[in-house]
Design an enzyme around this catalytic site. Structure first.
Site, PDB file in Angstrom:
ATOM      1  N   ASN A  48      19.022  25.826  -0.748  1.00 52.05           N
ATOM      2  CA  ASN A  48      20.327  26.372  -0.368  1.00 52.05           C
ATOM      3  C   ASN A  48      20.194  27.448   0.715  1.00 52.05           C
ATOM      4  OD1 ASN A  48      21.672  24.805  -2.326  1.00 52.05           O
ATOM      5  ND2 ASN A  48      21.078  26.272  -3.908  1.00 52.05           N
ATOM      6  N   HIS A 134      31.040  25.980 -11.728  1.00 50.44           N
ATOM      7  CA  HIS A 134      29.652  26.291 -12.076  1.00 50.44           C
ATOM      8  C   HIS A 134      29.522  26.831 -13.508  1.00 50.44           C
ATOM      9  CE1 HIS A 134      25.794  28.507 -11.735  1.00 50.44           C
ATOM     10  NE2 HIS A 134      25.495  27.508 -10.925  1.00 50.44           N
ATOM     11  N   GLU A 178      35.883  27.174  -7.446  1.00 46.90           N
ATOM     12  CA  GLU A 178      34.876  27.411  -6.414  1.00 46.90           C
ATOM     13  C   GLU A 178      35.493  27.165  -5.041  1.00 46.90           C
ATOM     14  OE1 GLU A 178      31.114  25.400  -7.067  1.00 46.90           O
ATOM     15  OE2 GLU A 178      31.273  25.735  -9.216  1.00 46.90           O
ATOM     16  N   SER A 182      29.620  23.241  -5.631  1.00 41.93           N
ATOM     17  CA  SER A 182      28.172  23.277  -5.432  1.00 41.93           C
ATOM     18  C   SER A 182      27.499  21.916  -5.505  1.00 41.93           C
ATOM     19  CB  SER A 182      27.532  24.209  -6.459  1.00 41.93           C
ATOM     20  OG  SER A 182      27.739  23.734  -7.773  1.00 41.93           O
ATOM     21  N   ASP A 207      34.848  31.408  -6.342  1.00 38.47           N
ATOM     22  CA  ASP A 207      33.396  31.547  -6.267  1.00 38.47           C
ATOM     23  C   ASP A 207      32.966  30.948  -4.930  1.00 38.47           C
ATOM     24  OD1 ASP A 207      30.680  30.919  -6.347  1.00 38.47           O
ATOM     25  OD2 ASP A 207      30.657  30.706  -8.520  1.00 38.47           O
ATOM     26  N   HIS A 210      28.654  29.013  -2.030  1.00 37.80           N
ATOM     27  CA  HIS A 210      28.177  28.087  -0.989  1.00 37.80           C
ATOM     28  C   HIS A 210      28.992  28.164   0.296  1.00 37.80           C
ATOM     29  CE1 HIS A 210      25.323  26.186  -3.742  1.00 37.80           C
ATOM     30  NE2 HIS A 210      26.236  26.455  -4.662  1.00 37.80           N
ATOM     31  N   LYS A 236      21.886  32.280  -1.217  1.00 39.68           N
ATOM     32  CA  LYS A 236      21.945  30.977  -0.524  1.00 39.68           C
ATOM     33  C   LYS A 236      21.896  31.229   0.983  1.00 39.68           C
ATOM     34  CE  LYS A 236      24.056  29.219  -4.687  1.00 39.68           C
ATOM     35  NZ  LYS A 236      22.838  28.830  -5.392  1.00 39.68           N
TER      36      LYS A 236
HETATM   37  N1  PMP Z   1      28.166  29.994  -8.441  1.00 41.20           N
HETATM   38  C1  PMP Z   1      27.820  28.845  -7.868  1.00 41.20           C
HETATM   39  C2  PMP Z   1      28.897  27.932  -7.398  1.00 41.20           C
HETATM   40  C3  PMP Z   1      26.468  28.520  -7.693  1.00 41.20           C
HETATM   41  O1  PMP Z   1      26.125  27.357  -7.161  1.00 41.20           O
HETATM   42  C4  PMP Z   1      25.492  29.422  -8.137  1.00 41.20           C
HETATM   43  C5  PMP Z   1      24.004  29.153  -7.967  1.00 41.20           C
HETATM   44  N2  PMP Z   1      23.573  27.946  -8.390  1.00 41.20           N
HETATM   45  C6  PMP Z   1      25.907  30.594  -8.748  1.00 41.20           C
HETATM   46  C7  PMP Z   1      27.249  30.873  -8.879  1.00 41.20           C
HETATM   47  C8  PMP Z   1      24.917  31.572  -9.312  1.00 41.20           C
HETATM   48  O2  PMP Z   1      24.400  32.376  -8.297  1.00 41.20           O
HETATM   49  P1  PMP Z   1      22.934  33.010  -8.479  1.00 41.20           P
HETATM   50  O3  PMP Z   1      21.966  31.952  -8.109  1.00 41.20           O
HETATM   51  O4  PMP Z   1      22.959  34.177  -7.552  1.00 41.20           O
HETATM   52  O5  PMP Z   1      22.834  33.411  -9.916  1.00 41.20           O
END
Ligand code: PMP
Length: 379
Positions: A48, A134, A178, A182, A207, A210, A236
C-alpha cells in the site's frame, strides 16, 4: 474441556480444510517496489506504499534524524510524557491538508477507529456501517455498545430506509464508511452520504486510509464533501506508521480526552511521525505525484478490460479461495507478488486478487502483468 493446544489444533485444521488458514511469509522489501520472498525477487503489486515513500531518501533521513534527536520510542502515552513536539507539528499539517480545524494522531488507523466510535455513541445510539467497511470500523462500533446496523455496499436507498425506520428510536446516529474501499478500490458516494446524514440529523465518519496522498492532489477522498470526521492512516501513501483523525477543534478535544486507544496506549515513536511529516513535504512539493498511482491503475484496467480504476486498488474477483490462491501462485512463478484475499477479509464467495498500483510502477511492467493476467488468470 479440551486443552488449549487441542482447541487451537482443531480450529486450525478446520480453517486449513477450507483453505482459510493464514500464514506469515518473511518478506524483505528491497525498495518501494521489489521484495524478496522465499529466496525469490518479486515485483510487488501488493504493497500500500502508493507513492513509494517508504524508501524515499528524504522520508528515511527524517526518521533517522528523529531517532537521533528523540530516541527510538515515545516513552509513554501521549497524556503522560509521550507527546513529543513532532506530534503537534504533524497534527497541524494533517488538519491543514484535510481542511479541518484540528487533528489527532493515534498509534495506528485500527486504534483510531476502535477508539473514536465509542467516544461519540453509546448504548442508546445507532451506528450504520457500510457492509464492506474495514474490520477496525466494526471493532469501534462493537466497542461502543450502540445498536449496529449495516447497509448494503454504497446503497444509499438502503441507508435511507434504515434511517427512516430506526433514526427516531435513537438519541444519536453515526454513519461510518470508507472513502476508498480497501478491497474493492471503489469510492463512497460522499455527496449523497452527506445529504442523508444532514436530512436525518446523523453524523458522518469517513475512513480515508486509501485516499490520503493519492486522490484530489493528495488531500484524499473528502476534499470536496466534508464528513464530520475524516480518519485515516499514515501507513499507506505516507509510507510511515500510525493513524489520524481530522475534525473540528471541539471534537478533537473530546477525542483526546476520552478515546481509550489514545489514552491507554503508548504514543507513536518519533521516527514514524517525522517520516510522515517528510512524506507530506514530498507530496506537497510535487503536485503531479499524487495522481500517478491512480493513473497506473487505470492503465492496467484499460489493458485488461476491467471498469476504469477509481483508486490505486484493483480487485480481480475469482470466487473461491483455492482459485485465488492458485492465481497468486501462478503470478509468483512469473515474478509478481499479488496476494490472494480470502474470507473473512472479504465476503464468502468473493475471494480475489487485490492489486495495489504505485506511482513507481513502470509502464512496461504493468503491460506485462496485464498480458499474463489476461491470458492465464481471467476466466
Ligand atoms: N482502515 C482501512 C480502510 C484500512 O485498509 C486499514 C489498514 N488495512 C486501516 C483502517 C487500519 O490502518 P492501520 O494499518 O494504520 O492500522
Amino acid at each position: 474441556m479440551s486443552s488449549l493446544d487441542d482447541f487451537a489444533k482443531t480450529k486450525l485444521a478446520g480453517l486449513e480444510a477450507r483453505h482459510l488458514r493464514r500464514e506469515l511469509s518473511v518478506t524483505q522489501r528491497e525498495d518501494g517496489l521489489w521484495v524478496t520472498r522465499g529466496g525469490k525477487l518479486l515485483l510487488s503489486f501488493s504493497c500500500n506504499d502508493y507513492l513509494g515513500l517508504t524508501h524515499h531518501p528524504k522520508v528515511k533521513a527524517a526518521a533517522i534524524a528523529a531517532v537521533t534527536r528523540h530516541g527510538a520510542g515515545a516513552g509513554a502515552s501521549r497524556l503522560v510524557t509521550g507527546n513529543h513536539p513532532l506530534h503537534g507539528e504533524l497534527e497541524t499539517r494533517l488538519a491543514r491538508l484535510k481542511g479541518t480545524e484540528a487533528a489527532c494522531i493515534f498509534g495506528s488507523g485500527y486504534l483510531a477507529n476502535a477508539g473514536i466510535v465509542p467516544v461519540l455513541v453509546g448504548k442508546d445510539d445507532l451506528v450504520l456501517v457500510d457492509v464492506l467497511s474495514h474490520a477496525c470500523i466494526w471493532a469501534g462500533a462493537q466497542l461502543s455498545h450502540a445498536r449496529v446496523e449495516m447497509f448494503r455496499h454504497n446503497d444509499m436507498a438502503h441507508l435511507g430506509e434504515l434511517l427512516e425506520t430506526h433514526r427516531a428510536e435513537h438519541a444519536r446516529t453515526l454513519i461510518v464508511t470508507e472513502g476508498v474501499f480497501s478491497m474493492d478500490g471503489d469510492l463512497a458516494p460522499l455527496e449523497e452520504l452527506r445529504l442523508l446524514a444532514d436530512r436525518h440529523d446523523a453524523w458522518l465518519i469517513t475512513d480515508d486510509a486509501h485516499g490520503l496522498g493519492v486522490l484530489n492532489e493528495g488531500r484524499g477522498s473528502g476534499a470536496k464533501v466534508k464528513a464530520d470526521i475524516q480518519m485515516g492512516t499514515l501507513s499507506k501513501a505516507l509510507g510511515s506508521y500510525g493513524g489520524y483523525v481530522c475534525a473540528s477543534q471541539a471534537v478533537i478535544d473530546l477525542i483526546k480526552t476520552r478515546a481509550r486507544t489514545l489514552i491507554y496506549s503508548t504514543a507513536l515513536p518519533p521516527a514514524s511521525i517525522a517520516a510522515a511529516i517528510a512524506a507530506l513535504d514530498v507530496i506537497e512539493a510535487d503536485p503531479a505525484l499524487a495522481a500517478r498511482a491512480v493513473l497506473k491503475a487505470q492503465a492496467f484496467t484499460r489493458a485488461v478490460n476491467l471498469p476504469l480504476a477509481q483508486s490505486p486498488i484493483v480487485p480481480i474477483h475469482l470466487g473461491d479461495p483455492v482459485t485465488a490462491l492458485d492465481a497468486s501462485h501462478r503470478l509468483e512463478d512469473e515474478g509478481f507478488l499479488v496476494i490472494a484475499i480470502r474470507p473473512p477479509t472479504v465476503p464468502d464467495g468473493t475471494a480475489r486478487l487485490r492489486l495495489a498500483f504505485t506511482a513507481a510502477h513502470a509502464d512496461a511492467d504493468i503491460v506485462r502483468l496485464a498480458k499474463i493476467i489476461r491470458e492465464k488468470i481471467l476466466p
